[in-house]
Write a protein that holds these residues in place. Structure first.
Motif, PDB file in Angstrom:
ATOM      1  N   THR A 193     -18.407  13.445 -11.591  1.00  0.00           N
ATOM      2  CA  THR A 193     -18.368  12.912 -12.946  1.00  0.00           C
ATOM      3  C   THR A 193     -17.832  11.490 -12.962  1.00  0.00           C
ATOM      4  O   THR A 193     -18.350  10.629 -13.675  1.00  0.00           O
ATOM      5  N   VAL A 194     -16.795  11.217 -12.170  1.00  0.00           N
ATOM      6  CA  VAL A 194     -16.214   9.866 -12.137  1.00  0.00           C
ATOM      7  C   VAL A 194     -17.195   8.878 -11.517  1.00  0.00           C
ATOM      8  O   VAL A 194     -17.430   7.784 -12.053  1.00  0.00           O
ATOM      9  N   LEU A 195     -17.792   9.242 -10.370  1.00  0.00           N
ATOM     10  CA  LEU A 195     -18.711   8.329  -9.692  1.00  0.00           C
ATOM     11  C   LEU A 195     -19.929   8.006 -10.560  1.00  0.00           C
ATOM     12  O   LEU A 195     -20.287   6.845 -10.755  1.00  0.00           O
ATOM     13  N   VAL A 196     -20.573   9.042 -11.070  1.00  0.00           N
ATOM     14  CA  VAL A 196     -21.790   8.832 -11.853  1.00  0.00           C
ATOM     15  C   VAL A 196     -21.465   8.125 -13.169  1.00  0.00           C
ATOM     16  O   VAL A 196     -22.144   7.173 -13.563  1.00  0.00           O
ATOM     17  N   GLY A 197     -20.417   8.591 -13.864  1.00  0.00           N
ATOM     18  CA  GLY A 197     -20.079   7.997 -15.154  1.00  0.00           C
ATOM     19  C   GLY A 197     -19.769   6.522 -15.079  1.00  0.00           C
ATOM     20  O   GLY A 197     -20.293   5.712 -15.855  1.00  0.00           O
ATOM     21  N   TRP A 228     -20.932  -3.368  -3.946  1.00  0.00           N
ATOM     22  CA  TRP A 228     -20.290  -3.181  -2.645  1.00  0.00           C
ATOM     23  C   TRP A 228     -19.018  -2.332  -2.713  1.00  0.00           C
ATOM     24  O   TRP A 228     -18.817  -1.463  -1.850  1.00  0.00           O
ATOM     25  N   PRO A 229     -18.155  -2.517  -3.708  1.00  0.00           N
ATOM     26  CA  PRO A 229     -17.044  -1.559  -3.824  1.00  0.00           C
ATOM     27  C   PRO A 229     -17.525  -0.125  -4.063  1.00  0.00           C
ATOM     28  O   PRO A 229     -16.940   0.827  -3.540  1.00  0.00           O
ATOM     29  N   LEU A 230     -18.622   0.016  -4.846  1.00  0.00           N
ATOM     30  CA  LEU A 230     -19.157   1.352  -5.100  1.00  0.00           C
ATOM     31  C   LEU A 230     -19.704   1.972  -3.814  1.00  0.00           C
ATOM     32  O   LEU A 230     -19.470   3.157  -3.536  1.00  0.00           O
ATOM     33  N   VAL A 231     -20.424   1.172  -3.024  1.00  0.00           N
ATOM     34  CA  VAL A 231     -20.935   1.660  -1.739  1.00  0.00           C
ATOM     35  C   VAL A 231     -19.773   2.044  -0.818  1.00  0.00           C
ATOM     36  O   VAL A 231     -19.810   3.091  -0.142  1.00  0.00           O
ATOM     37  N   ILE A 275     -18.400   5.417  -1.885  1.00  0.00           N
ATOM     38  CA  ILE A 275     -19.258   6.541  -1.505  1.00  0.00           C
ATOM     39  C   ILE A 275     -19.182   6.795  -0.004  1.00  0.00           C
ATOM     40  O   ILE A 275     -19.075   7.944   0.450  1.00  0.00           O
ATOM     41  N   VAL A 276     -19.222   5.728   0.803  1.00  0.00           N
ATOM     42  CA  VAL A 276     -19.195   5.875   2.262  1.00  0.00           C
ATOM     43  C   VAL A 276     -17.887   6.511   2.714  1.00  0.00           C
ATOM     44  O   VAL A 276     -17.875   7.423   3.549  1.00  0.00           O
ATOM     45  N   VAL A 277     -16.766   6.051   2.151  1.00  0.00           N
ATOM     46  CA  VAL A 277     -15.468   6.616   2.535  1.00  0.00           C
ATOM     47  C   VAL A 277     -15.379   8.083   2.107  1.00  0.00           C
ATOM     48  O   VAL A 277     -14.909   8.935   2.870  1.00  0.00           O
ATOM     49  N   GLN A 315     -11.705  12.532   0.931  1.00  0.00           N
ATOM     50  CA  GLN A 315     -10.431  11.893   0.579  1.00  0.00           C
ATOM     51  C   GLN A 315     -10.692  10.908  -0.569  1.00  0.00           C
ATOM     52  O   GLN A 315     -10.934   9.723  -0.354  1.00  0.00           O
ATOM     53  N   ILE A 316     -10.634  11.437  -1.795  1.00  0.00           N
ATOM     54  CA  ILE A 316     -11.010  10.640  -2.961  1.00  0.00           C
ATOM     55  C   ILE A 316     -10.050   9.468  -3.166  1.00  0.00           C
ATOM     56  O   ILE A 316     -10.471   8.371  -3.554  1.00  0.00           O
ATOM     57  N   HIS A 317      -8.778   9.680  -2.918  1.00  0.00           N
ATOM     58  CA  HIS A 317      -7.813   8.599  -3.093  1.00  0.00           C
ATOM     59  C   HIS A 317      -8.105   7.456  -2.132  1.00  0.00           C
ATOM     60  O   HIS A 317      -8.020   6.277  -2.505  1.00  0.00           O
ATOM     61  N   TRP A 318      -8.429   7.771  -0.877  1.00  0.00           N
ATOM     62  CA  TRP A 318      -8.802   6.729   0.067  1.00  0.00           C
ATOM     63  C   TRP A 318     -10.037   5.978  -0.424  1.00  0.00           C
ATOM     64  O   TRP A 318     -10.101   4.749  -0.333  1.00  0.00           O
ATOM     65  N   ALA A 319     -11.011   6.733  -0.918  1.00  0.00           N
ATOM     66  CA  ALA A 319     -12.267   6.125  -1.344  1.00  0.00           C
ATOM     67  C   ALA A 319     -12.042   5.146  -2.488  1.00  0.00           C
ATOM     68  O   ALA A 319     -12.506   3.998  -2.456  1.00  0.00           O
ATOM     69  N   PHE A 320     -11.329   5.569  -3.527  1.00  0.00           N
ATOM     70  CA  PHE A 320     -11.082   4.685  -4.659  1.00  0.00           C
ATOM     71  C   PHE A 320     -10.139   3.546  -4.285  1.00  0.00           C
ATOM     72  O   PHE A 320     -10.282   2.424  -4.782  1.00  0.00           O
ATOM     73  N   GLY A 321      -9.174   3.830  -3.412  1.00  0.00           N
ATOM     74  CA  GLY A 321      -8.274   2.766  -2.958  1.00  0.00           C
ATOM     75  C   GLY A 321      -9.025   1.683  -2.204  1.00  0.00           C
ATOM     76  O   GLY A 321      -8.780   0.484  -2.406  1.00  0.00           O
TER      77      GLY A 321
END
Length: 573
Positions: free
Chosen positions: A220-224, A363-366, A369-371, A383-389
């Motif tokens: 939901t967070v990624l798509v939204g 690029w931050p979005l990519v 997703i990659v992380v 690891q969602i926190h790593w990804a958003f960080g």
């Protein structure tokens, strides 16, 4: 006096009074349930149970002598000294675990019921959830709300994770995108190259929902956050957008189950004596074999696809009005709506000499997703926190390399944090209410009340609607699984054996799919669910507008699934 004006207050007062009366006039009702978990016998003949890295030597006593035996619990004047015990049941070779639980009858459902009613009446989720939390605290005898309720809730690991992820990281990322104009630049690019109107904007949203098949809050967070800028430019109402985002999150996670769901669920469905559920590999195979029977998930995704094509056949009149309002340019929300995400999140305020570029969004979005996918592949858990960080760090570095000053970057952070404060508080209250509701035992009460009243062909629909109610009341699908599966699967097997069912494995698969899907429906439609709140927050929708416009097509899908499960049970079982 205008009663309508004060009906929210009247409901709140009535709910709290009922909670007080129950607290001072009744006692919790205790019962127990048998949990058959894998145990092994060592060389010395001792029974052991291994969980993670810990192996426990089992000391079991006869079932009838246990203080947790249902008859002994009913006769006891005080709560049991222990809530879990190993016992030996006559006729069974291995020890089983006896788990005690309590509930307060219908009153166990009061906090969730009060919160939902207040949400519908007042459209104020903060007041509604706070009312539910206070009533739950009263029922549990915790009158010091700060010391006994809120501080323990805020001190948990999940609360800290929410504050870090949704307040700091997500808020900061959305704020920096607003400050650099990156999201707006991406929306303009998509509008020029891909999106030609509302239909294509919704189709892109639908496809991203399928691609991000991890489910739950991550999807939901990624798509939204990804689709909102371009959907806004294409005049897609926030009611439409939040529905597509929410209804392609958990349903697709069931159908494309290469995520954490199977590993979690398989641990809950062991039934002794059932060969096709004997080992973890067997249970995982059973999970994936049942995927084609997830009729609700299929119908929910189909209905969002039809809406994406501007064919709202299963939608409410309110959703159609929202579509017409947005297409006429009369607003993406109702005139008096109160979106969960504040206006700071949607303000585009780049410095006058700053050249916004779509790459600062992509690029931050990519990276995010990659992380997230990479950590899932290597650690079996994203690891969602790593990804958003990592995404936030990259977005900040790109802005500063292009010449944005530190003060302006911090202004972007501040705007983003301010924009998600209310939604983060709502999310915290929802999780607090869910934890208190679980302690009150509402889910156990419902299963105990309705668990074995109907013939075998009714079991899939009974379990579907039972889990729908539990998940709607508690705002969690995974929490509902923890309550329902250990009770439902042994029940279905026992009914299949006692009623001479010709194909018990198919009946088990149908009931398994019904619990899996019914819980997702309840979670989706609940105004106290984290995914519901996040779908509204990331798309800029009023929470109750999202709930009211989503439940109609979701209910059509649920009814259709009920018909299909019943038909399968009657024809093939």
């Amino acid at each position: 006096m205008d009663i309508k004006r004060y009906q929210g207050l009247l409901w709140l007062v009535a709910g709290l009074l009922i909670a007080l009366i129950v607290q001072f006039t009744s006692q919790p009702q205790w019962n127990s349930k048998v949990q058959r978990v894998p145990v092994t016998q060592d060389a010395q003949g001792q029974w052991t149970y291994t969980q993670g890295d810990t192996t426990t030597v089992i000391s079991a006593q006869p079932y009838t002598q246990s203080p947790l035996h249902p008859d002994n619990l009913r006769q006891a004047a005080t709560p049991p000294d222990v809530e879990q015990q190993w016992v030996l049941i006559a006729g069974e070779e291995k020890p089983v675990r006896l788990q005690a639980y309590s509930h307060q009858g219908m009153a166990s459902l009061l906090p969730a019921f009060l919160a939902i009613v207040l949400c519908l009446v007042t459209r104020e989720p903060l007041m509604a959830l706070l009312g539910g939390v206070i009533s739950a605290a009263i029922l549990l005898g915790r009158f010091d709300l700060s010391s006994d309720v809120f501080i323990p809730a805020l001190a948990t690991e999940s609360a800290a994770g929410i504050l870090i992820l949704y307040l700091w990281l997500l808020g900061g990322l959305m704020g920096i995108w607003g400050k650099t104009g990156a999201a707006q630049a991406f929306a303009e690019l998509m509008t020029r190259r891909v999106v030609r109107g509302p239909r294509s904007a919704k189709l892109v949203t639908w496809l991203l929902g399928l691609i991000f098949f991890q489910g739950g809050t991550m999807s939901t967070v990624l798509v939204g956050t990804t689709v909102k800028p371009m959907a806004d430019k294409a005049n897609v109402s926030h009611e439409e957008l939040s529905y597509v985002v929410d209804s392609t999150a958990s349903p697709i996670a069931i159908l494309i189950a290469f995520n954490a769901w199977p590993a979690y669920v398989q641990a809950l469905i062991f039934v002794p004596g059932v060969t096709f559920l004997a080992t973890e590999a067997d249970r995982l195979s059973f999970f994936f074999a049942s995927v084609p029977l997830s009729f609700y998930a299929v119908l929910a995704i189909l209905s969002t696809f039809l809406l994406s094509l501007d064919k709202p056949w299963f939608c409410s009149a309110e959703m159609r009005q929202a579509m017409q309002r947005a297409r006429r340019g009369e607003g993406l929300n109702r005139p008096d709506a109160q979106p969960l995400s504040a206006k700071e999140l949607h303000a585009v305020t780049p410095p006058a000499d700053y050249a916004s570029h779509w790459g600062e969004f992509v690029w931050p979005l990519v990276t995010l997703i990659v992380v997230a996918i990479g950590t899932f592949m290597f650690n079996d858990s994203p690891q969602i926190h790593w990804a958003f960080g990592a995404a936030l760090l990259l977005a900040t570095i790109m802005a500063m390399v292009k010449g944005m000053g530190l003060r302006q970057v911090m202004e972007g952070f501040a705007n983003g944090w301010k924009g998600v404060v209310v939604a983060s508080v709502v999310l915290m209250l929802a999780i607090t209410l869910g934890g208190l509701s679980k302690e009150l035992g509402g889910g156990n009460y419902l299963v105990q009340l309705l668990g074995d009243k109907l013939p075998f062909w009714c079991l899939p629909v009974l379990l579907q609607w039972l889990t729908m109610v539990i998940a709607f009341s508690t705002g969690t699908s995974w929490g509902t699984y923890a309550v329902a599966f250990p009770l439902a699967m042994p029940l279905v097997w026992a009914v299949a054996q006692s009623q001479g069912v010709a194909n018990p494995e198919l009946l088990m698969m149908l009931c398994f799919a019904a619990v899996l899907n019914g819980s997702v429906y309840g979670d989706q439609c609940s105004p106290i669910s984290d995914t519901t709140i996040l779908s509204a927050m990331t798309t800029g929708c009023d929470l109750m507008d999202h709930v009211r416009t989503q439940w109609v097509p979701a209910t059509f899908a649920a009814v259709g699934a009920s018909v299909l499960w019943t038909g399968c049970a009657l024809v093939w079982v």
